[in-house]
Scaffold this active site. Structure first.
Site, PDB file in Angstrom:
ATOM      1  N   LYS A  21       0.817  -1.215   0.000  1.00  0.00           N
ATOM      2  CA  LYS A  21       0.000   0.000   0.000  1.00  0.00           C
ATOM      3  C   LYS A  21       0.852   1.268   0.000  1.00  0.00           C
ATOM      4  O   LYS A  21       2.028   1.252   0.367  1.00  0.00           O
ATOM      5  CB  LYS A  21      -0.987  -0.013   1.178  1.00  0.00           C
ATOM      6  CG  LYS A  21      -2.156  -0.953   0.898  1.00  0.00           C
ATOM      7  CD  LYS A  21      -3.258  -0.906   1.918  1.00  0.00           C
ATOM      8  CE  LYS A  21      -4.372  -1.871   1.490  1.00  0.00           C
ATOM      9  NZ  LYS A  21      -5.390  -2.053   2.524  1.00  0.00           N
TER      10      LYS A  21
ATOM     11  N   ARG B 215      -3.374  -9.994   5.343  1.00  0.00           N
ATOM     12  CA  ARG B 215      -3.759 -10.067   3.925  1.00  0.00           C
ATOM     13  C   ARG B 215      -2.601  -9.542   3.080  1.00  0.00           C
ATOM     14  O   ARG B 215      -2.151  -8.416   3.279  1.00  0.00           O
ATOM     15  CB  ARG B 215      -5.017  -9.219   3.717  1.00  0.00           C
ATOM     16  CG  ARG B 215      -5.580  -9.243   2.310  1.00  0.00           C
ATOM     17  CD  ARG B 215      -6.843  -8.389   2.236  1.00  0.00           C
ATOM     18  NE  ARG B 215      -7.409  -8.368   0.895  1.00  0.00           N
ATOM     19  CZ  ARG B 215      -6.998  -7.546  -0.065  1.00  0.00           C
ATOM     20  NH1 ARG B 215      -6.032  -6.675   0.170  1.00  0.00           N
ATOM     21  NH2 ARG B 215      -7.553  -7.586  -1.262  1.00  0.00           N
TER      22      ARG B 215
END
Ligand code: 8Y7
Length: 278
Positions: free
Chosen positions: A222, A257
């Protein structure tokens, strides 16, 4: 002895688990963007499980928000054949990454055993559908909608505000008949948060243990990693992501995740070995 019952399959929550990301949007497989290859997705799924994925998160949602109904069929066409193949070939629990009630229903019928909804069941019909499906649900926090969320994220106190939101969604689930045993929580890294909001949420992640529900954390690749590491591009964010995975597990995360299965599996096994030592 804690475990999460995902239909006919079970997730062991006594040690941190790796959730592997399997995107089946056309641009996520370099086939020219015209079709999704069921075989390619299955091959990737097999490789992810061989590398240590405990759960596979299948997503085929259009990144465009406010998607019209025609895109519902498109999302179904993408994910359902892939879920069917994986369910037939692998014993791993399958998570469906969707906010659409119809996709939840069809995915569970095809073999998915967990609903991962970035809208925390706020979409049309999602709450009632999830209640009827009787599989676990991950409730994720997002401020705003995917289109607008990064424009000007604001919180009074990011940890407290996210906790208040999750408290309200747990309440809504309870009222709809979804028992606590079926819930997972996720602060939603990168969803309507500045870099500082994301960093504080990870620093303070242990505060979410007060819910006494399994925590899922997704930081893999991210932009918060890129922002800290001198604008590192997506393919240079692995080490930063692993640092975040260690910190998340140390602060109580039950599921990580990630796109990077083997490195993440190694890192969280090592972290857990130290945590569990006596
Ligand atoms: C998350 C997620 C995404 C996350 C959960 C990305 C679908 C963006 N991020 N689901 N989904 N948590 N539960 O970069 O952080 O993977 S999509």
């Amino acid at each position: 002895m804690t475990s999460l019952v995902c239909g006919e399959r079970t997730v062991d929550l006594n040690r941190p688990q790796v959730m592997g990301i399997l995107n089946v949007t056309p641009d996520s497989f370099s086939d020219g963007g015209r079709f999704i290859s069921r075989d390619r997705a299955l091959k990737r799924a097999l490789a992810m499980v061989a590398e240590g994925a405990d759960i596979l998160d299948i997503g085929g949602e259009s990144t465009r928000p406010g998607a019209p109904e025609v895109e519902e069929q498109q999302e179904l066409d993408r994910v359902i054949p892939v879920i069917e193949s994986i369910a037939a070939e692998l014993p791993v629990p399958i998570s469906i990454d969707t906010s659409k009630a119809v996709v939840m229903r069809e995915a569970v019928a095809a073999g998915a055993g967990l609903i991962n909804d970035v809208m925390a069941l706020q979409g049309r019909g999602a709450l009632a559908t999830a209640a009827a499906l009787n599989v676990p649900v991950c409730l994720m926090h997002m401020q705003g909608s995917p289109r607008t969320m990064q424009q000007r994220p604001q919180y009074r106190d990011v940890v407290n505000d996210v906790k208040l939101f999750l408290t309200e969604r747990i309440r809504a689930c309870s009222n709809a008949g979804i028992s606590r045993e079926r819930l997972l929580l996720d602060p939603g890294f990168g969803f309507g948060k500045t870099l500082d909001h994301n960093l504080v949420l990870l620093q303070q992640l242990a505060q979410f243990e007060s819910f006494e529900l399994p925590l899922l954390v997704g930081i893999s690749r991210k932009s918060m990693i890129g922002a800290v590491l001198d604008d590192a591009p997506v393919d240079q964010r692995l080490n930063g992501g692993l640092a975040c995975a260690v910190m998340a597990v140390e602060r109580g995360a039950a599921i990580i995740r990630t796109h990077d299965i083997k490195p993440t599996a190694d890192v969280i096994r090592m972290t857990h070995a130290v945590i569990a030592a006596s």
